[in-house]
Design a protein around this motif. Structure first.
Motif, PDB file in Angstrom:
ATOM      1  N   GLY A  17      59.714  -0.101  61.808  1.00 48.17           N
ATOM      2  CA  GLY A  17      60.501  -0.922  60.683  1.00 48.17           C
ATOM      3  C   GLY A  17      60.270  -2.454  61.256  1.00 48.17           C
ATOM      4  O   GLY A  17      59.991  -2.620  62.359  1.00 48.17           O
ATOM      5  N   SER A  18      60.775  -3.093  60.350  1.00 50.61           N
ATOM      6  CA  SER A  18      60.524  -4.696  60.531  1.00 50.61           C
ATOM      7  C   SER A  18      61.973  -5.043  61.191  1.00 50.61           C
ATOM      8  O   SER A  18      61.862  -6.126  62.114  1.00 50.61           O
ATOM      9  CB  SER A  18      60.358  -5.532  59.140  1.00 50.61           C
ATOM     10  N   PHE A  19      62.955  -4.269  60.975  1.00 52.15           N
ATOM     11  CA  PHE A  19      64.240  -4.617  61.723  1.00 52.15           C
ATOM     12  C   PHE A  19      64.527  -6.230  61.709  1.00 52.15           C
ATOM     13  O   PHE A  19      64.585  -6.939  62.609  1.00 52.15           O
ATOM     14  CB  PHE A  19      64.395  -4.058  63.296  1.00 52.15           C
ATOM     15  N   ASN A  20      64.711  -6.634  60.349  1.00 56.56           N
ATOM     16  CA  ASN A  20      64.870  -7.960  60.142  1.00 56.56           C
ATOM     17  C   ASN A  20      66.204  -8.410  59.379  1.00 56.56           C
ATOM     18  O   ASN A  20      66.191  -8.808  58.201  1.00 56.56           O
ATOM     19  CB  ASN A  20      63.640  -8.210  59.006  1.00 56.56           C
ATOM     20  N   PRO A  21      67.382  -8.172  59.972  1.00 60.05           N
ATOM     21  CA  PRO A  21      67.605  -7.996  61.315  1.00 60.05           C
ATOM     22  C   PRO A  21      67.902  -6.574  61.551  1.00 60.05           C
ATOM     23  O   PRO A  21      68.128  -5.632  60.625  1.00 60.05           O
ATOM     24  CB  PRO A  21      68.597  -8.764  61.791  1.00 60.05           C
ATOM     25  N   ILE A  22      68.088  -5.869  62.811  1.00 53.28           N
ATOM     26  CA  ILE A  22      68.639  -4.751  63.085  1.00 53.28           C
ATOM     27  C   ILE A  22      69.872  -4.731  62.836  1.00 53.28           C
ATOM     28  O   ILE A  22      70.685  -5.865  62.962  1.00 53.28           O
ATOM     29  CB  ILE A  22      68.207  -4.138  64.748  1.00 53.28           C
ATOM     30  N   PHE A  62      58.868 -11.651  67.951  1.00 48.56           N
ATOM     31  CA  PHE A  62      59.401 -11.590  69.398  1.00 48.56           C
ATOM     32  C   PHE A  62      60.917 -11.739  69.129  1.00 48.56           C
ATOM     33  O   PHE A  62      61.711 -11.128  69.770  1.00 48.56           O
ATOM     34  CB  PHE A  62      58.697 -12.685  70.044  1.00 48.56           C
ATOM     35  N   ASP A  63      61.422 -12.750  68.127  1.00 48.13           N
ATOM     36  CA  ASP A  63      62.921 -12.461  68.044  1.00 48.13           C
ATOM     37  C   ASP A  63      63.259 -11.171  67.426  1.00 48.13           C
ATOM     38  O   ASP A  63      64.661 -10.701  67.890  1.00 48.13           O
ATOM     39  CB  ASP A  63      62.982 -13.659  67.069  1.00 48.13           C
ATOM     40  N   ARG A  64      62.912 -10.561  66.488  1.00 49.29           N
ATOM     41  CA  ARG A  64      62.988  -9.499  65.847  1.00 49.29           C
ATOM     42  C   ARG A  64      63.126  -8.185  67.057  1.00 49.29           C
ATOM     43  O   ARG A  64      64.109  -7.364  67.271  1.00 49.29           O
ATOM     44  CB  ARG A  64      62.285  -8.766  64.825  1.00 49.29           C
TER      45      ARG A  64
END
Length: 200
Positions: A17-22, A62-64
């Motif tokens: 997933g993109s987890f954008n955000p988790i 990297f942030d995600r």
């Protein structure tokens, strides 16, 4: 005696997933998979930015990744991997599976997918090879339609809680300075605010 020792393979579920955000929906699914399915660990596979698509609202990979790492830091059964950051883009699931299997010969990998993905799973690159060599662990999704893969021997259906949370909704709340408490873990909220992510 010791020559016959065979290392037990770890059963790993890969949650792409993109987890954008988790958010807690992701965490509930991952924890349900590792507790209810026959898995030893669940690895979050954070998707990199696709160079062929406009960035839109996708935060830097990297942030995600860091947000996922922060969200799961106290659960040894959950891990996060940046494996797709270093692979040719766009990356296909079958290529990621092949790479991970080569690097981790003592692991058995399965893909975690929502039930709504099964109806178009036949469109995935090398989907038959994915089923034959790896298999799917499936969690329920609202409005899922029956698919030819529902009863496949390499498809495991897991009765996880159905939590329908939209990352788009979360990003809108952040931009509007509305609270996302209880939808996103507190530690993740702190990191979003400190790094000024998603327009915070």
């Amino acid at each position: 005696m010791f020559g016959n020792f065979v290392q037990k393979k770890l059963k790993i579920g890969l949650f792409f997933g993109s987890f954008n955000p988790i958010h807690i929906g992701h965490l509930i699914i991952a924890n349900s998979m590792v507790e209810l399915a026959d898995l030893d660990q669940v690895w979050f596979v954070v998707s990199p930015q696709n160079p062929f698509k406009k960035k839109s609202s996708l935060e830097h990979e990297f942030d995600r990744y860091d947000l996922v790492e922060k969200a799961i830091e106290n659960n040894h059964k959950l891990r996060v991997t940046d494996v797709e950051f270093r692979m040719p883009k766009p990356s296909y699931t079958i290529d990621t599976l092949a790479y991970l299997s080569e690097k981790n010969p003592h692991h058995d990998f399965k893909i975690i997918v929502g039930q709504d993905n099964l109806s178009h799973f036949h469109k995935w690159k090398n989907h038959e090879e994915i089923l034959k060599n790896f298999g799917l662990v499936v969690y329920p999704r609202p409005d899922s339609k029956p698919s030819p893969f529902d009863d496949h021997p390499k498809v495991t259906m897991v009765e996880a809680p159905m939590v329908d949370i939209s990352a788009t909704f979360i990003r809108k709340c952040i931009k509007a300075e509305r609270s996302i408490k209880y939808i996103v873990p507190d530690e993740v909220i702190e990191m979003i605010e400190s790094r000024k992510l998603f327009g915070a």
